[in-house]
Motif scaffolding. Structure first.
Motif, PDB file in Angstrom:
ATOM      1  N   ALA A 187       0.786  -1.188   0.029  1.00 41.95           N
ATOM      2  CA  ALA A 187       0.096   0.221   0.222  1.00 41.95           C
ATOM      3  C   ALA A 187       1.073   1.139  -0.489  1.00 41.95           C
ATOM      4  CB  ALA A 187      -0.683   0.090   1.035  1.00 41.95           C
ATOM      5  N   ALA A 188       1.769   1.439  -1.339  1.00 40.04           N
ATOM      6  CA  ALA A 188       2.356   2.342  -1.386  1.00 40.04           C
ATOM      7  C   ALA A 188       1.340   4.148  -0.918  1.00 40.04           C
ATOM      8  CB  ALA A 188       3.203   2.607  -2.647  1.00 40.04           C
ATOM      9  N   LEU A 240       6.456   6.180  -4.562  1.00 44.42           N
ATOM     10  CA  LEU A 240       6.773   4.547  -4.608  1.00 44.42           C
ATOM     11  C   LEU A 240       8.088   4.395  -4.039  1.00 44.42           C
ATOM     12  CD1 LEU A 240       5.705   3.737  -7.933  1.00 44.42           C
ATOM     13  CD2 LEU A 240       3.665   3.806  -6.072  1.00 44.42           C
ATOM     14  N   MET A 241       8.309   5.532  -3.149  1.00 42.90           N
ATOM     15  CA  MET A 241       9.626   5.791  -2.548  1.00 42.90           C
ATOM     16  C   MET A 241       9.536   4.997  -0.965  1.00 42.90           C
ATOM     17  SD  MET A 241      11.555   8.923  -4.151  1.00 42.90           S
ATOM     18  CE  MET A 241      13.395   8.762  -3.047  1.00 42.90           C
ATOM     19  N   GLY A 242       8.417   4.301  -0.273  1.00 42.34           N
ATOM     20  CA  GLY A 242       8.154   3.839   1.317  1.00 42.34           C
ATOM     21  C   GLY A 242       7.598   5.441   1.971  1.00 42.34           C
ATOM     22  N   GLY A 243       6.983   4.441   2.545  1.00 40.71           N
ATOM     23  CA  GLY A 243       6.375   5.249   3.384  1.00 40.71           C
ATOM     24  C   GLY A 243       6.563   4.735   4.788  1.00 40.71           C
ATOM     25  N   GLY A 244       5.032   4.715   5.870  1.00 43.47           N
ATOM     26  CA  GLY A 244       4.922   4.399   7.347  1.00 43.47           C
ATOM     27  C   GLY A 244       4.107   2.886   6.942  1.00 43.47           C
ATOM     28  N   ALA A 258      13.089  -5.224   1.860  1.00 46.86           N
ATOM     29  CA  ALA A 258      13.579  -5.500   1.123  1.00 46.86           C
ATOM     30  C   ALA A 258      14.788  -4.434   0.230  1.00 46.86           C
ATOM     31  CB  ALA A 258      12.340  -4.608  -0.267  1.00 46.86           C
ATOM     32  N   GLY A 259      14.847  -3.494   1.423  1.00 51.47           N
ATOM     33  CA  GLY A 259      16.411  -3.161   1.585  1.00 51.47           C
ATOM     34  C   GLY A 259      16.570  -1.598   0.030  1.00 51.47           C
ATOM     35  N   ALA A 260      17.054  -0.927   0.223  1.00 50.13           N
ATOM     36  CA  ALA A 260      16.759   0.792  -0.657  1.00 50.13           C
ATOM     37  C   ALA A 260      16.775   0.514  -1.628  1.00 50.13           C
ATOM     38  CB  ALA A 260      18.980   1.168  -0.196  1.00 50.13           C
ATOM     39  N   ARG A 261      17.389  -0.957  -2.681  1.00 48.12           N
ATOM     40  CA  ARG A 261      16.944  -0.985  -4.043  1.00 48.12           C
ATOM     41  C   ARG A 261      15.709  -0.328  -4.228  1.00 48.12           C
ATOM     42  NH1 ARG A 261      20.504  -5.763  -5.915  1.00 48.12           N
ATOM     43  NH2 ARG A 261      19.323  -6.725  -4.326  1.00 48.12           N
ATOM     44  N   LEU A 262      14.581  -0.873  -3.349  1.00 44.32           N
ATOM     45  CA  LEU A 262      13.463  -0.885  -3.358  1.00 44.32           C
ATOM     46  C   LEU A 262      12.639   0.670  -3.596  1.00 44.32           C
ATOM     47  CD1 LEU A 262      10.746  -2.326  -4.176  1.00 44.32           C
ATOM     48  CD2 LEU A 262      10.095  -2.372  -1.657  1.00 44.32           C
ATOM     49  N   ALA A 263      13.591   1.550  -3.026  1.00 40.99           N
ATOM     50  CA  ALA A 263      13.158   2.521  -3.220  1.00 40.99           C
ATOM     51  C   ALA A 263      13.371   3.302  -4.211  1.00 40.99           C
ATOM     52  CB  ALA A 263      13.567   3.864  -2.069  1.00 40.99           C
TER      53      ALA A 263
END
Length: 168
Positions: free
Chosen positions: A22-23, A27-31, A41-46
């Motif tokens: 649920a982005a 699409l860079m991450g949230g809460g 998933a690690g930093a590459r996901l963001a």
């Protein structure tokens, strides 16, 4: 017709081809669940998400799963509606999140997919209505996905989803 299972737990530990997050539009991450998936998933996901952004409410886009444990190969990012009291077409947008998530899964060849309860956290969607929309949309979707696992983080969401899935 797709099989639906309800489980309570951590979506990052699901044994599926793809997990849905649920982005937010970046699409860079949230809460919440999005933050948990991004941490796992690690930093590459963001970084991958940023290249695809923006993703508008009701749409879905996919990235590799990076450091999530196989067999998870993909993260499907979908942006739910912010609840505005039901006056802003929220139900249509939420249904689109599940439908588009399955469409993207089909494009990827994913046969097993885990979904969280989209938009029920900080976006404020009423959980009972969101659960009904999730189950109804998944049941009516034309998809090659064989199994959808609805992953509930808490007992209340789990009970809502089980009551809906068990009435089939």
């Amino acid at each position: 017709m797709v099989d639906i299972e309800v489980v309570r737990g951590d979506i990052t530990e699901e044994n599926v081809d793809a997990v849905v997050t649920a982005a937010n539009e970046s699409l860079m991450g949230g809460g919440g669940v999005d933050g948990a998936i991004h941490r796992a998933a690690g930093a590459r996901l963001a970084e991958a998400g940023a290249r695809l952004a923006p993703c508008h409410a009701g749409d879905a886009k996919a990235t590799p799963a990076f450091d999530l444990t196989p067999p998870v190969r993909h993260v499907i990012h979908t942006v739910g509606p912010v609840w505005e009291g039901g006056i802003a077409d929220e139900s249509r947008i939420l249904a689109s999140c599940y439908r588009r998530g399955l469409e993207v899964a089909d494009e990827l060849g994913a046969r097993t997919v885990a979904f969280p309860a989209i938009a029920t956290g900080v976006y404020g969607y009423p959980p009972a209505e969101a659960a009904r929309i999730a189950v109804d949309t998944i049941r009516s979707a034309a998809t090659s996905v064989r199994l959808v696992r609805l992953v509930a983080f808490d007992e209340d969401t789990y009970a809502l989803l089980v009551s809906l899935v068990d009435t089939a």
